[in-house]
Design an enzyme around this catalytic site. Structure first.
Site, PDB file in Angstrom:
ATOM      1  N   HIS A  64     -10.905 -16.467  -9.602  1.00 40.91           N
ATOM      2  CA  HIS A  64      -9.573 -16.548  -9.018  1.00 40.91           C
ATOM      3  C   HIS A  64      -9.628 -16.486  -7.494  1.00 40.91           C
ATOM      4  CE1 HIS A  64      -7.282 -15.207 -12.884  1.00 40.91           C
ATOM      5  NE2 HIS A  64      -7.872 -16.389 -13.006  1.00 40.91           N
ATOM      6  N   GLU A  66      -8.042 -14.698  -5.292  1.00 45.44           N
ATOM      7  CA  GLU A  66      -8.110 -13.380  -4.661  1.00 45.44           C
ATOM      8  C   GLU A  66      -9.538 -12.844  -4.661  1.00 45.44           C
ATOM      9  OE1 GLU A  66      -4.124 -13.731  -6.882  1.00 45.44           O
ATOM     10  OE2 GLU A  66      -6.196 -14.275  -7.251  1.00 45.44           O
ATOM     11  N   CYS A  90      -3.644 -11.273 -11.084  1.00 44.91           N
ATOM     12  CA  CYS A  90      -3.868 -10.800 -12.450  1.00 44.91           C
ATOM     13  C   CYS A  90      -4.500  -9.404 -12.404  1.00 44.91           C
ATOM     14  CB  CYS A  90      -4.781 -11.774 -13.199  1.00 44.91           C
ATOM     15  SG  CYS A  90      -6.508 -11.714 -12.658  1.00 44.91           S
ATOM     16  N   CYS A  93      -8.078  -9.353 -10.797  1.00 45.74           N
ATOM     17  CA  CYS A  93      -8.050  -9.437  -9.330  1.00 45.74           C
ATOM     18  C   CYS A  93      -7.475  -8.164  -8.723  1.00 45.74           C
ATOM     19  CB  CYS A  93      -7.262 -10.666  -8.887  1.00 45.74           C
ATOM     20  SG  CYS A  93      -8.130 -12.211  -9.237  1.00 45.74           S
TER      21      CYS A  93
END
Length: 151
Positions: A64, A66, A90, A93
């Site tokens: 992801h 992040e 999420c 993250c």
């Protein structure tokens, strides 16, 4: 947020393009990332499907935005930094955000609000004292031009 959105354009994900940008207390960019495969993994050799057997979907392979922004930082501590992200993070993250010392999450979209992952993320971020806020902007778009005469 503009840098996060511009970073998202680098994603090869046909369904969801997310970018993230980390800034320090002086508002200097110290990390940026987008959702994509780990370094050395060819985008064309891995699936981008959302449904199917786990190993036949993107979820087994994609990092992801992040997490990529945290991993791609310029080599300094992220303690006290802020992260701008196109999508509320999420739960996975959120763990990385908390562990890295980031103290504020500024997000654009909250399209997964109410889902288990987002609820777990919110619970951890709140418990760890990480501020979260949805960005309020008057800008609906940002246009970049590569035409030399526009400089």
């Amino acid at each position: 947020m503009g840098v996060a959105l511009l970073s998202a354009c680098r994603s090869k994900d046909p369904g969801t393009q997310v970018g993230a940008c980390i800034v320090n207390a002086q508002n200097r960019i110290v990390g940026a990332g987008y959702n994509g495969l780990p370094a050395g993994c060819n985008d064309d050799e891995f699936p981008w499907d959302k449904q199917g057997e786990f190993l036949d979907t993107k979820y087994a392979y994609v990092c992801h935005a992040e997490l990529n922004a945290i991993l791609n930082n310029i080599g300094i501590t992220l303690e006290g930094c802020r992260i701008y992200t196109a999508l509320f993070p999420c739960n996975e993250c959120a763990k990385a955000i908390i562990q890295s010392g980031i103290k504020e999450v500024i997000y654009l979209s909250d399209k997964y609000n109410g889902q288990d992952s987002a609820m777990a993320s919110r619970k951890m971020l709140e418990t760890a004292g990480v501020l979260c806020r949805k960005i309020i902007t008057t800008h609906l778009s940002l246009t970049l031009s590569f035409a030399e005469g526009d400089v």
